[in-house]
Write a protein that holds these residues in place. Structure first.
Motif, PDB file in Angstrom:
ATOM      1  N   ASP A  36    -130.604 -38.914  33.924  1.00 43.60           N
ATOM      2  CA  ASP A  36    -129.900 -39.921  33.350  1.00 43.60           C
ATOM      3  C   ASP A  36    -128.851 -40.374  34.314  1.00 43.60           C
ATOM      4  OD1 ASP A  36    -129.720 -42.035  31.384  1.00 43.60           O
ATOM      5  OD2 ASP A  36    -127.786 -41.406  30.948  1.00 43.60           O
ATOM      6  N   LEU A  37    -128.626 -41.660  34.623  1.00 44.58           N
ATOM      7  CA  LEU A  37    -127.658 -42.194  35.704  1.00 44.58           C
ATOM      8  C   LEU A  37    -126.720 -43.204  34.772  1.00 44.58           C
ATOM      9  CD1 LEU A  37    -126.590 -42.685  38.675  1.00 44.58           C
ATOM     10  CD2 LEU A  37    -127.887 -44.548  38.634  1.00 44.58           C
ATOM     11  N   VAL A  38    -125.406 -42.966  34.767  1.00 45.44           N
ATOM     12  CA  VAL A  38    -124.383 -43.727  33.987  1.00 45.44           C
ATOM     13  C   VAL A  38    -123.623 -44.406  34.951  1.00 45.44           C
ATOM     14  CG1 VAL A  38    -122.582 -43.493  32.466  1.00 45.44           C
ATOM     15  CG2 VAL A  38    -124.501 -42.279  32.071  1.00 45.44           C
ATOM     16  N   PHE A  39    -123.327 -45.772  34.835  1.00 47.13           N
ATOM     17  CA  PHE A  39    -122.431 -46.622  35.578  1.00 47.13           C
ATOM     18  C   PHE A  39    -121.093 -46.433  34.865  1.00 47.13           C
ATOM     19  CE2 PHE A  39    -120.776 -50.917  36.681  1.00 47.13           C
ATOM     20  CZ  PHE A  39    -120.486 -50.675  38.136  1.00 47.13           C
ATOM     21  N   LEU A  40    -120.106 -45.872  35.365  1.00 48.89           N
ATOM     22  CA  LEU A  40    -118.782 -45.591  34.655  1.00 48.89           C
ATOM     23  C   LEU A  40    -118.151 -47.049  34.260  1.00 48.89           C
ATOM     24  CD1 LEU A  40    -117.245 -42.762  36.621  1.00 48.89           C
ATOM     25  CD2 LEU A  40    -117.718 -42.765  34.091  1.00 48.89           C
ATOM     26  N   PRO A  41    -118.038 -48.026  35.092  1.00 47.58           N
ATOM     27  CA  PRO A  41    -117.302 -49.155  34.421  1.00 47.58           C
ATOM     28  C   PRO A  41    -118.083 -49.726  33.215  1.00 47.58           C
ATOM     29  CG  PRO A  41    -117.365 -49.186  36.834  1.00 47.58           C
ATOM     30  CD  PRO A  41    -118.346 -48.015  36.273  1.00 47.58           C
ATOM     31  N   GLY A  42    -119.524 -49.799  33.153  1.00 47.16           N
ATOM     32  CA  GLY A  42    -120.152 -50.199  31.998  1.00 47.16           C
ATOM     33  C   GLY A  42    -120.059 -49.377  30.826  1.00 47.16           C
ATOM     34  N   PHE A  43    -119.844 -47.949  31.259  1.00 50.62           N
ATOM     35  CA  PHE A  43    -119.770 -47.027  30.184  1.00 50.62           C
ATOM     36  C   PHE A  43    -118.444 -47.129  29.313  1.00 50.62           C
ATOM     37  CE2 PHE A  43    -118.457 -42.879  28.505  1.00 50.62           C
ATOM     38  CZ  PHE A  43    -119.527 -42.451  27.603  1.00 50.62           C
ATOM     39  N   LYS A  44    -117.393 -47.409  30.293  1.00 43.30           N
ATOM     40  CA  LYS A  44    -115.888 -47.356  29.840  1.00 43.30           C
ATOM     41  C   LYS A  44    -115.940 -48.736  29.047  1.00 43.30           C
ATOM     42  CE  LYS A  44    -111.342 -47.308  31.360  1.00 43.30           C
ATOM     43  NZ  LYS A  44    -110.456 -47.165  32.609  1.00 43.30           N
ATOM     44  N   GLU A  45    -116.586 -49.848  29.409  1.00 42.90           N
ATOM     45  CA  GLU A  45    -116.524 -51.011  28.571  1.00 42.90           C
ATOM     46  C   GLU A  45    -117.103 -50.951  27.058  1.00 42.90           C
ATOM     47  OE1 GLU A  45    -118.228 -54.828  30.028  1.00 42.90           O
ATOM     48  OE2 GLU A  45    -116.868 -54.441  31.810  1.00 42.90           O
ATOM     49  N   SER A  46    -118.105 -50.092  27.026  1.00 43.61           N
ATOM     50  CA  SER A  46    -118.676 -50.054  25.825  1.00 43.61           C
ATOM     51  C   SER A  46    -118.359 -48.862  24.991  1.00 43.61           C
ATOM     52  CB  SER A  46    -120.289 -49.991  25.883  1.00 43.61           C
ATOM     53  OG  SER A  46    -120.744 -48.764  26.737  1.00 43.61           O
ATOM     54  N   PHE A  47    -117.647 -47.950  25.392  1.00 38.34           N
ATOM     55  CA  PHE A  47    -117.009 -46.596  24.697  1.00 38.34           C
ATOM     56  C   PHE A  47    -116.090 -47.162  23.780  1.00 38.34           C
ATOM     57  CE2 PHE A  47    -114.448 -42.827  24.396  1.00 38.34           C
ATOM     58  CZ  PHE A  47    -115.479 -42.013  24.139  1.00 38.34           C
ATOM     59  N   ASP A  48    -116.294 -46.716  22.441  1.00 42.07           N
ATOM     60  CA  ASP A  48    -115.257 -46.940  21.376  1.00 42.07           C
ATOM     61  C   ASP A  48    -115.475 -45.753  20.555  1.00 42.07           C
ATOM     62  OD1 ASP A  48    -117.731 -47.455  19.686  1.00 42.07           O
ATOM     63  OD2 ASP A  48    -117.262 -49.378  19.723  1.00 42.07           O
ATOM     64  N   ASP A 134    -118.260 -44.438  41.049  1.00 41.61           N
ATOM     65  CA  ASP A 134    -118.536 -45.179  39.946  1.00 41.61           C
ATOM     66  C   ASP A 134    -119.962 -44.605  39.130  1.00 41.61           C
ATOM     67  OD1 ASP A 134    -116.615 -46.962  40.009  1.00 41.61           O
ATOM     68  OD2 ASP A 134    -117.532 -48.560  40.751  1.00 41.61           O
ATOM     69  N   TYR A 135    -120.504 -43.468  39.441  1.00 39.23           N
ATOM     70  CA  TYR A 135    -121.663 -43.030  38.866  1.00 39.23           C
ATOM     71  C   TYR A 135    -121.678 -41.566  38.609  1.00 39.23           C
ATOM     72  CZ  TYR A 135    -123.656 -47.474  40.587  1.00 39.23           C
ATOM     73  OH  TYR A 135    -123.970 -48.884  40.917  1.00 39.23           O
ATOM     74  N   VAL A 136    -122.295 -41.250  37.273  1.00 38.28           N
ATOM     75  CA  VAL A 136    -122.583 -39.906  36.915  1.00 38.28           C
ATOM     76  C   VAL A 136    -124.041 -39.831  36.787  1.00 38.28           C
ATOM     77  CG1 VAL A 136    -122.055 -38.440  35.147  1.00 38.28           C
ATOM     78  CG2 VAL A 136    -120.329 -39.978  35.700  1.00 38.28           C
TER      79      VAL A 136
END
Length: 146
Positions: A36-48, A134-136
């Protein structure tokens, strides 16, 4: 015979050997892999909090929260869970909730270890997590021949 013909013939033989090896591996079904590849800015936006409490175990939350900039740790753990989930689904089609896959470490920033909270689960899982900018990225291998 020209060098080009010999080279072409040699490459064809190599290609046949590689394909045969891949076919043998697939037929033997001795492993499963997920990534799996995570785009950090997008993840941060959707994290709650709703996502956090639905996906992460108390131990995972405690691990992530010990770091300044915990979002990277949450994203890393999420990528790891996704990779493990994708690998498991190749060998076990039954339902597996996110909290049934737990990623632990023996120390801060230590080697990740996978705990599957489902009985019986007898496969050995190897996991690695990496991040850059920006990637994990995480990749999980399951040894299915145990």
């Amino acid at each position: 015979m020209s060098t080009a013909v010999l080279t072409s013939w040699g490459l064809a033989l190599m290609e046949n050997e590689i394909l045969k090896t891949m076919d043998d591996l697939a037929a033997a079904k001795n492993f499963a892999v997920g990534n799996d590849l995570v785009f950090l800015p997008g993840f941060k936006e959707s994290f709650d909090d709703l996502f956090k409490n639905k996906v992460y175990t108390p131990a995972e939350i405690a691990y992530c929260e010990q770091f300044e900039g915990s979002i990277l740790r949450y994203a890393s753990t999420w990528a790891a869970k996704e990779a493990v989930y994708k690998a498991i689904k190749q060998v076990d089609k039954s339902t597996l909730g996110w909290k049934k896959i737990e990623i632990t470490r023996d120390k801060p920033a230590g080697q990740p270890v996978v705990i599957i909270h489902k009985e019986p689960f007898t496969f050995k899982i190897s996991l690695t997590i990496s991040h850059d900018g920006d990637y994990v990225w995480a990749i999980a291998f399951i040894d299915t021949k145990l």
